[in-house]
Write an enzyme that holds these catalytic residues in place. Sequence first.
Site, PDB file in Angstrom:
ATOM      1  N   ASP A 130       0.889  -1.167  -0.131  1.00  0.00           N
ATOM      2  CA  ASP A 130       0.051   0.126  -0.042  1.00  0.00           C
ATOM      3  C   ASP A 130       0.788   1.145  -0.027  1.00  0.00           C
ATOM      4  O   ASP A 130       1.510   1.422   0.860  1.00  0.00           O
ATOM      5  CB  ASP A 130      -1.086   0.096   1.297  1.00  0.00           C
ATOM      6  CG  ASP A 130      -1.894  -1.215   1.307  1.00  0.00           C
ATOM      7  OD1 ASP A 130      -2.276  -1.735   0.268  1.00  0.00           O
ATOM      8  OD2 ASP A 130      -2.190  -1.601   2.371  1.00  0.00           O
ATOM      9  N   VAL A 131       0.900   2.076  -0.952  1.00  0.00           N
ATOM     10  CA  VAL A 131       1.663   3.121  -1.191  1.00  0.00           C
ATOM     11  C   VAL A 131       1.122   4.404  -1.386  1.00  0.00           C
ATOM     12  O   VAL A 131      -0.048   4.720  -1.893  1.00  0.00           O
ATOM     13  CB  VAL A 131       2.618   2.944  -2.640  1.00  0.00           C
ATOM     14  CG1 VAL A 131       3.410   3.811  -2.962  1.00  0.00           C
ATOM     15  CG2 VAL A 131       2.870   1.596  -2.768  1.00  0.00           C
TER      16      VAL A 131
END
Length: 256
Positions: A130-131
């Site tokens: 998750d960025v």
Amino acid sequence: MLRSRIIPCLLVKNKGLVKTVNFKDPKYVGDPINAVKIFNEKLVDELVVLDIDASRDNREPDYKMIANLATECRMPFCYGGGIKTLEQAVKISNLGVEKVALSSSVLQDPELITKISNAIGKQSVVVVLDVKKTLFGGYDCYILNGSKKVKGDIVELAKMAQARGAGEIVINSIDNDGKMSGYDHKLIRLVRDAIDIPLTVLGGAGSLNDIKSVIDEHRIIGVAAGSLFVFKGTYRAVLINYPSVEDKKLLNSLLP
């Protein structure tokens, strides 16, 4: 012939199907089993189901829900959420789940990727990153539903996951989650160029053209979406949908 996969991603909270924006404000949109039944009829390529609060709340995976989903699915099924041990991953695999998605646990203990890969097969291990964008144009990775930043460069984390035995990487853009304004092509390119295993991208799809742009630029890739496949129209009315067979052929038409 290999082709890109077009993948609905369903988020689950308290056993209900929800949608978020930037990982916040989950909106209830229905029952996940009913959504799976509709996706069966639409012949989807693959399905991802993520329990968004299991790891953050330190809960065990909901094995009964997972078993019900796996029994109903007629397509390859990937489940993620709350998987913290080898035993949990093996149990979920034995329920008929083709892939397990790992995030918080393996970014804190990367050796777990290797243990699970050795036990259920590399092709069944998916690492989700998750960025979020930084102020300076880079990217940070977060765990526990976007609440805790992880040390390390996103490219190095992807390479680490591959080296440890992951069979696939999922890049999920927190900034684009639920916005339906298009994918982050710079982020996709960074990770695509760094790894040799399959890559799936998530976060931002608002139209089939957004999916097509990813396939056109990045070739054989997994293109996942949530809002696009559960909402319809300007007012985001809940309607489970998916590209027709003809649409999928068109989306993959430029592949050799």
